[in-house]
Design an enzyme around this catalytic site. Structure first.
Site, mmCIF file in Angstrom:
data_model
loop_
_atom_site.group_PDB
_atom_site.id
_atom_site.type_symbol
_atom_site.label_atom_id
_atom_site.label_comp_id
_atom_site.label_asym_id
_atom_site.label_seq_id
_atom_site.Cartn_x
_atom_site.Cartn_y
_atom_site.Cartn_z
ATOM 1 N N ASP A 1 34.022 45.652 39.314
ATOM 2 C CA ASP A 1 34.310 46.517 38.161
ATOM 3 C C ASP A 1 33.388 46.191 36.983
ATOM 4 O O ASP A 1 32.933 47.085 36.268
ATOM 5 C CB ASP A 1 35.769 46.366 37.731
ATOM 6 C CG ASP A 1 36.721 47.142 38.629
ATOM 7 O OD1 ASP A 1 36.254 48.051 39.347
ATOM 8 O OD2 ASP A 1 37.923 46.831 38.623
ATOM 9 N N ASP B 1 37.197 40.973 37.585
ATOM 10 C CA ASP B 1 36.788 41.701 38.795
ATOM 11 C C ASP B 1 35.277 41.944 38.753
ATOM 12 O O ASP B 1 34.787 42.735 37.937
ATOM 13 C CB ASP B 1 37.551 43.034 38.873
ATOM 14 C CG ASP B 1 37.325 43.718 40.211
ATOM 15 O OD1 ASP B 1 36.150 43.965 40.574
ATOM 16 O OD2 ASP B 1 38.313 43.991 40.907
ATOM 17 N N THR C 1 47.980 43.236 50.327
ATOM 18 C CA THR C 1 47.935 42.160 51.336
ATOM 19 C C THR C 1 46.843 41.132 51.026
ATOM 20 O O THR C 1 46.865 40.022 51.560
ATOM 21 C CB THR C 1 47.641 42.740 52.732
ATOM 22 O OG1 THR C 1 46.315 43.305 52.711
ATOM 23 C CG2 THR C 1 48.649 43.804 53.121
ATOM 24 N N ARG D 1 39.153 44.365 49.387
ATOM 25 C CA ARG D 1 40.431 43.671 49.562
ATOM 26 C C ARG D 1 41.560 44.645 49.324
ATOM 27 O O ARG D 1 41.634 45.275 48.269
ATOM 28 C CB ARG D 1 40.571 42.545 48.528
ATOM 29 C CG ARG D 1 39.759 41.362 48.797
ATOM 30 C CD ARG D 1 40.280 40.134 48.082
ATOM 31 N NE ARG D 1 40.689 40.312 46.692
ATOM 32 C CZ ARG D 1 41.179 39.335 45.945
ATOM 33 N NH1 ARG D 1 41.351 38.134 46.457
ATOM 34 N NH2 ARG D 1 41.501 39.546 44.694
HETATM 35 C C1 PRP Z 1 35.825 41.141 45.642
HETATM 36 C C2 PRP Z 1 34.630 40.207 45.739
HETATM 37 C C3 PRP Z 1 34.735 39.707 47.161
HETATM 38 C C4 PRP Z 1 36.223 39.636 47.369
HETATM 39 C C5 PRP Z 1 36.645 38.206 47.237
HETATM 40 O O1 PRP Z 1 35.532 42.347 46.213
HETATM 41 O O2 PRP Z 1 33.412 40.834 45.443
HETATM 42 O O3 PRP Z 1 34.128 40.566 48.115
HETATM 43 O O4 PRP Z 1 36.839 40.422 46.345
HETATM 44 O O5 PRP Z 1 37.973 38.064 47.544
HETATM 45 P P1 PRP Z 1 38.493 37.298 48.829
HETATM 46 O O6 PRP Z 1 37.719 36.015 48.899
HETATM 47 O O7 PRP Z 1 39.954 37.057 48.518
HETATM 48 O O8 PRP Z 1 38.318 38.163 50.016
HETATM 49 P P2 PRP Z 1 36.586 43.572 46.224
HETATM 50 O O9 PRP Z 1 37.427 43.501 47.456
HETATM 51 O O10 PRP Z 1 37.324 43.605 44.923
HETATM 52 O O11 PRP Z 1 35.666 44.827 46.412
HETATM 53 P P3 PRP Z 1 34.502 45.378 45.466
HETATM 54 O O12 PRP Z 1 33.344 44.426 45.580
HETATM 55 O O13 PRP Z 1 34.219 46.702 46.095
HETATM 56 O O14 PRP Z 1 35.005 45.498 44.068
HETATM 57 N N1 URA Z 2 37.400 39.418 43.384
HETATM 58 C C1 URA Z 2 36.910 39.435 42.128
HETATM 59 O O1 URA Z 2 36.067 40.283 41.784
HETATM 60 N N2 URA Z 2 37.357 38.533 41.256
HETATM 61 C C2 URA Z 2 38.267 37.591 41.579
HETATM 62 O O2 URA Z 2 38.634 36.764 40.727
HETATM 63 C C3 URA Z 2 38.772 37.583 42.895
HETATM 64 C C4 URA Z 2 38.310 38.504 43.783
#
Ligand code: PRP
Ligand code: URA
Length: 210
Positions: A204, A201, A109, A105
């Protein structure tokens, strides 16, 4: 709640989810919990797999019993955080293939950005279960499923641990054919797109990158 959305309220899942949410839970235990919850959720999400009869011989004689009817599964984690669920689901379905969709994400945005896509070549013969612990705005799940649909799988389910109402609404509107499995529908998204109360997160916390 949309009839395509299944909230898994089994006590074992809810108990593990409480520990997952706790900010005192470190990465090692967090990873273990994500994996265990994924196993328990997979058990429910595969409840509708069709069975067929076969004849076998037990030490007591012939018997007609059930096996899964030749359905092939593929799991597709959304990178990164979806990776945390892969071991757990493969524990139950070791013959499944695993595809990967890389999305992150954009922090301003909140729109997903694609950076990787590798799916099994025989995906048209497979039922797909997409894995991601978090369904927040729904953007990542919607885009991942749109990408997977281009390869024409037999069916697609989406399995997450925590969903926001906003994400469920967006996902079921964009892909009404996709069943959504989650362990909790939380209260809301905050102004930077995090699920409240959520767990923070997920990527993380799984990989210790905070
Ligand atoms: C997080 C999570 C989803 C997304 C959800 O991933 O694991 O993929 O956000 O958010 P959304 O429904 O608003 O799209 P992130 O983009 O943080 O990437 P990561 O898994 O690499 O940490
Ligand atoms: N992605 C995450 O990992 N946590 C949230 O709460 C939203 C998006």
């Amino acid at each position: 709640m949309d009839s395509n959305v299944f909230v898994m309220d089994h006590p074992l899942i809810q108990h593990k989810l409480t520990h997952l949410r706790d900010k005192k839970t470190g990465s090692k235990e967090f990873r273990e919990l994500v994996s265990e919850i994924a196993t328990l959720m997979c058990y429910e999400a595969t409840r509708d797999l069709p069975l067929e009869d076969i004849e076998i011989e037990t030490p007591m004689g012939k018997a007609v019993t059930k096996v899964i009817a030749g359905r092939k599964l593929a799991f597709v984690p959304i990178l990164r955080a979806g990776l945390g669920m892969v071991d757990g689901v493969l524990n139950l379905v070791p013959a499944a293939k695993v595809g990967h969709i890389g999305l992150y994400r954009d922090e301003t945005t909140l729109k997903p950005v694609e950076y990787y896509n590798k799916l099994p070549s025989d995906i048209p013969e497979r039922d797909v279960i997409v894995l991601d612990p978090m369904l927040a705005t729904g953007g990542s799940a919607i885009d991942a499923i749109t990408i997977i649909k281009r390869s024409c799988p037999k069916s697609i389910k989406f399995m997450c641990i925590i969903a926001a109402p906003e994400g469920i609404e967006a996902l079921t509107a964009a892909h009404p054919d996709v069943h959504v499995y989650c362990a909790s529908v939380d209260s809301h998204l905050n102004d930077i797109g995090y699920i409240v109360p959520g767990l923070g997160d997920a990527g993380d916390r799984i990989f210790g990158t905070k």
